[in-house]
Design a protein around this motif. Sequence first.
Motif, short mmCIF file in Angstrom:
data_model
loop_
_atom_site.label_atom_id
_atom_site.label_comp_id
_atom_site.label_asym_id
_atom_site.label_seq_id
_atom_site.Cartn_x
_atom_site.Cartn_y
_atom_site.Cartn_z
N GLN A 1 -4.29 -1.41 -2.36
CA GLN A 1 -3.84 -2.76 -2.01
C GLN A 1 -3.22 -2.80 -0.61
O GLN A 1 -3.15 -3.86 0.01
N TYR A 2 -2.78 -1.63 -0.14
CA TYR A 2 -2.11 -1.56 1.16
C TYR A 2 -2.80 -0.50 2.02
O TYR A 2 -2.27 0.59 2.23
N PRO A 3 -3.99 -0.83 2.53
CA PRO A 3 -4.77 0.17 3.27
C PRO A 3 -4.24 0.44 4.68
O PRO A 3 -4.49 1.51 5.23
N LEU A 4 -3.52 -0.52 5.25
CA LEU A 4 -3.03 -0.37 6.62
C LEU A 4 -1.55 0.00 6.63
O LEU A 4 -0.81 -0.34 5.71
N ARG B 1 10.62 -8.76 10.84
CA ARG B 1 9.62 -8.13 9.97
C ARG B 1 8.31 -7.86 10.71
O ARG B 1 7.73 -6.78 10.57
N HIS B 2 7.84 -8.83 11.48
CA HIS B 2 6.57 -8.67 12.18
C HIS B 2 6.60 -7.44 13.08
O HIS B 2 5.66 -6.64 13.11
N LYS B 3 7.70 -7.28 13.80
CA LYS B 3 7.83 -6.13 14.71
C LYS B 3 8.06 -4.84 13.95
O LYS B 3 7.46 -3.80 14.26
N LEU B 4 8.91 -4.89 12.93
CA LEU B 4 9.25 -3.69 12.17
C LEU B 4 8.03 -3.08 11.49
O LEU B 4 7.84 -1.86 11.49
N THR B 5 7.20 -3.93 10.88
CA THR B 5 6.05 -3.40 10.15
C THR B 5 5.04 -2.73 11.08
O THR B 5 4.20 -1.96 10.62
N ARG B 6 5.11 -3.02 12.36
CA ARG B 6 4.22 -2.38 13.33
C ARG B 6 4.83 -1.11 13.91
O ARG B 6 4.13 -0.33 14.56
N ILE B 7 6.11 -0.91 13.67
CA ILE B 7 6.79 0.27 14.20
C ILE B 7 7.02 1.32 13.11
O ILE B 7 6.85 2.52 13.34
N LEU B 8 7.39 0.86 11.92
CA LEU B 8 7.80 1.78 10.86
C LEU B 8 6.63 2.64 10.38
O LEU B 8 5.50 2.17 10.28
N PRO C 1 5.96 4.41 7.01
CA PRO C 1 6.49 4.60 5.65
C PRO C 1 6.49 6.05 5.20
O PRO C 1 7.41 6.48 4.49
N ALA C 2 5.48 6.81 5.58
CA ALA C 2 5.42 8.21 5.16
C ALA C 2 6.60 9.02 5.68
O ALA C 2 6.98 10.03 5.09
N LYS C 3 7.18 8.57 6.78
CA LYS C 3 8.33 9.27 7.34
C LYS C 3 9.62 8.83 6.66
O LYS C 3 10.56 9.62 6.51
N LEU C 4 9.68 7.57 6.22
CA LEU C 4 10.91 7.03 5.65
C LEU C 4 11.09 7.35 4.17
O LEU C 4 12.21 7.51 3.69
N THR C 5 9.98 7.42 3.42
CA THR C 5 10.10 7.52 1.96
C THR C 5 10.84 8.77 1.47
O THR C 5 11.56 8.68 0.46
N PRO C 6 10.70 9.94 2.11
CA PRO C 6 11.48 11.09 1.61
C PRO C 6 12.99 10.82 1.64
O PRO C 6 13.70 11.18 0.69
N ALA D 1 4.21 -0.74 5.22
CA ALA D 1 5.60 -0.97 5.65
C ALA D 1 6.14 -2.27 5.06
O ALA D 1 7.30 -2.34 4.64
N GLY D 2 5.29 -3.30 5.00
CA GLY D 2 5.72 -4.56 4.41
C GLY D 2 6.06 -4.41 2.94
O GLY D 2 7.06 -4.96 2.46
N ARG D 3 5.23 -3.67 2.21
CA ARG D 3 5.50 -3.45 0.78
C ARG D 3 6.79 -2.65 0.59
O ARG D 3 7.58 -2.94 -0.31
N LEU D 4 7.02 -1.67 1.46
CA LEU D 4 8.25 -0.88 1.36
C LEU D 4 9.47 -1.76 1.58
O LEU D 4 10.47 -1.64 0.85
N LEU D 5 9.42 -2.66 2.54
CA LEU D 5 10.54 -3.58 2.76
C LEU D 5 10.78 -4.45 1.54
O LEU D 5 11.93 -4.71 1.16
N ASP D 6 9.71 -4.91 0.90
CA ASP D 6 9.86 -5.75 -0.30
C ASP D 6 10.54 -4.97 -1.42
O ASP D 6 11.42 -5.51 -2.12
N ILE D 7 10.13 -3.71 -1.61
CA ILE D 7 10.74 -2.89 -2.66
C ILE D 7 12.22 -2.68 -2.38
O ILE D 7 13.07 -2.80 -3.28
N LEU D 8 12.55 -2.40 -1.14
CA LEU D 8 13.94 -2.14 -0.79
C LEU D 8 14.79 -3.39 -0.94
O LEU D 8 15.94 -3.32 -1.39
N ARG D 9 14.24 -4.54 -0.59
CA ARG D 9 15.01 -5.77 -0.75
C ARG D 9 15.31 -6.03 -2.22
O ARG D 9 16.36 -6.55 -2.58
N GLY D 10 14.38 -5.65 -3.07
CA GLY D 10 14.61 -5.79 -4.50
C GLY D 10 15.74 -4.91 -5.01
O GLY D 10 16.29 -5.15 -6.09
N GLN D 11 16.12 -3.89 -4.23
CA GLN D 11 17.23 -3.01 -4.60
C GLN D 11 18.57 -3.53 -4.10
O GLN D 11 19.60 -2.89 -4.32
#
Length: 205
Positions: free
Chosen positions: A74-77, A39-46, A48-53, A82-92
Amino acid sequence: MSGVMVQGEGDAAQDEGCSPPQWLEEHCEELWDRVEGFRHKLTRILNPAKLTPYLRQCKVIDEQDEDEVLNSTQYPLRISKAGRLLDILRGQGQRGLQAFMESLEFYHPDQYTQLTGQKPTQRCSLILDEEGPEGLTQFLLLEVRKLREQLRNSRLCERRLSQRCRVAEEERSRAERKAHGLRHDNLQLERLRQDWESASRELGS
């Protein structure tokens, strides 16, 4: 379904004629745990604007989810987005994991291989399931348009930078010529001063 599977299942896949492995719940949890480990590495690479479509096309996030990830104060950076996106996806659950892995295949193939131990296949199976071939074609056409637009903007930026470099080089050349002229004038003034001092000494002797 996608060909994503956790490491250690390769032999089973070969026994089944290299068919895509079934997305079993225990495998999903294992792979999600692996995602969390990175997660630490992924959130620095991902990005989100590219993945969400892609994720919206797979119907694992909706417009509200996308707006929350990309625009919420709430998520300015980008890291927090990216961390919030991972949380949403895990919920799916299983579908969220599959869509996330397929998006990694497209946009971050090295990370996909690192997580799964497999080379990207880019089957886009979730889009095919949800939208059919027409939906996949539409998505790919949109991606091609985005890439063309990025290329056009990149070339435009390159031309602007090249123009600025030329202007800066011209200004540097002018400054060098001016500095050379000033040095020449200073040398002449120094010679005149020395001549004046020499003449003054001769007159005073």
